[in-house]
Design an enzyme around this catalytic site. Structure first.
Site, PDB file in Angstrom:
ATOM      1  N   ASP A  13      25.908  10.737 -15.596  1.00 43.86           N
ATOM      2  CA  ASP A  13      25.159  11.836 -16.198  1.00 43.86           C
ATOM      3  C   ASP A  13      24.078  12.320 -15.246  1.00 43.86           C
ATOM      4  O   ASP A  13      23.334  11.506 -14.674  1.00 43.86           O
ATOM      5  CB  ASP A  13      24.493  11.397 -17.501  1.00 43.86           C
ATOM      6  CG  ASP A  13      25.477  11.170 -18.624  1.00 43.86           C
ATOM      7  OD1 ASP A  13      26.475  11.907 -18.698  1.00 43.86           O
ATOM      8  OD2 ASP A  13      25.251  10.259 -19.433  1.00 43.86           O
ATOM      9  N   ARG A  36      38.330   7.310 -15.511  1.00 46.00           N
ATOM     10  CA  ARG A  36      37.750   7.608 -16.828  1.00 46.00           C
ATOM     11  C   ARG A  36      38.700   8.469 -17.645  1.00 46.00           C
ATOM     12  O   ARG A  36      39.227   9.459 -17.166  1.00 46.00           O
ATOM     13  CB  ARG A  36      36.419   8.343 -16.677  1.00 46.00           C
ATOM     14  CG  ARG A  36      35.940   8.925 -18.010  1.00 46.00           C
ATOM     15  CD  ARG A  36      34.551   8.629 -18.327  1.00 46.00           C
ATOM     16  NE  ARG A  36      34.207   9.043 -19.690  1.00 46.00           N
ATOM     17  CZ  ARG A  36      33.061   9.547 -20.013  1.00 46.00           C
ATOM     18  NH1 ARG A  36      32.131   9.721 -19.097  1.00 46.00           N
ATOM     19  NH2 ARG A  36      32.799   9.855 -21.271  1.00 46.00           N
TER      20      ARG A  36
END
Length: 170
Positions: A104, A90
């Protein structure tokens, strides 16, 4: 006196997503790494596909909710999640931008945590986003939102988010 190990564990609910590369493969790798480094995965939702939210000129996202039992703190779970995102490639460029993987922390037991911009649990926008609530309602329908006092299923049924969330048959 030995403490019962189960009493030391919390249930963390996370939402995983991505819209670049091998979306499903990235989610599977993230789940494997979360189990290896963070805790025992006890539930995994179906895959859900949703048009991009916030910044709409990008590919559709695949999302998946997981529940895991962990002896770590919420902040430690978040740190592991951020490290796993980085390990999987990422790169943070744009808010709500394209990404290989996003992890998350949505709920952490019944805790309410607010550590400035580092960590807010429950996730402060979860109740407004179908792409969060539909997979979460699949694996945790009866869990109570610690601030709103409603079940995840009840909240998911009352969202006014216009984005279509499509459950994939795999």
């Amino acid at each position: 006196m030995m403490l019962n190990k189960a009493l030391e564990c919390s249930t963390a609910y996370l939402l995983l997503g991505g819209n670049l590369g091998d979306r499903e493969g990235n989610l599977k790798r993230a789940i494997a790494l979360l189990e290896e480094k963070t805790g025992k995965v006890i539930s995994v939702s179906s895959l859900y596909e949703t048009a991009a939210w916030g910044k709409t000129d990008q590919p559709a996202f695949l999302n998946q909710a997981i529940a895991l039992k962990t002896g770590l703190s919420a902040l430690q779970v978040l740190d592991h999640a951020l490290n796993i995102e980085q390990e999987l490639g990422r790169v943070r460029k744009d808010k709500w931008g394209e990404r290989l993987i996003d992890i998350d922390l949505i709920l952490f037991g019944d805790e309410i945590i607010n550590i400035s911009n580092k960590l807010q649990v429950p996730h402060p926008h979860m109740q407004y986003r179908k792409f969060v609530m539909e997979p979460l309602a699949e694996i945790a329908p009866d869990v109570l939102h610690p601030v709103l006092g409603e079940t995840i299923l009840a909240i998911s049924r009352n969202i006014e988010d216009p984005l279509e969330v499509k459950k994939l048959i795999t």
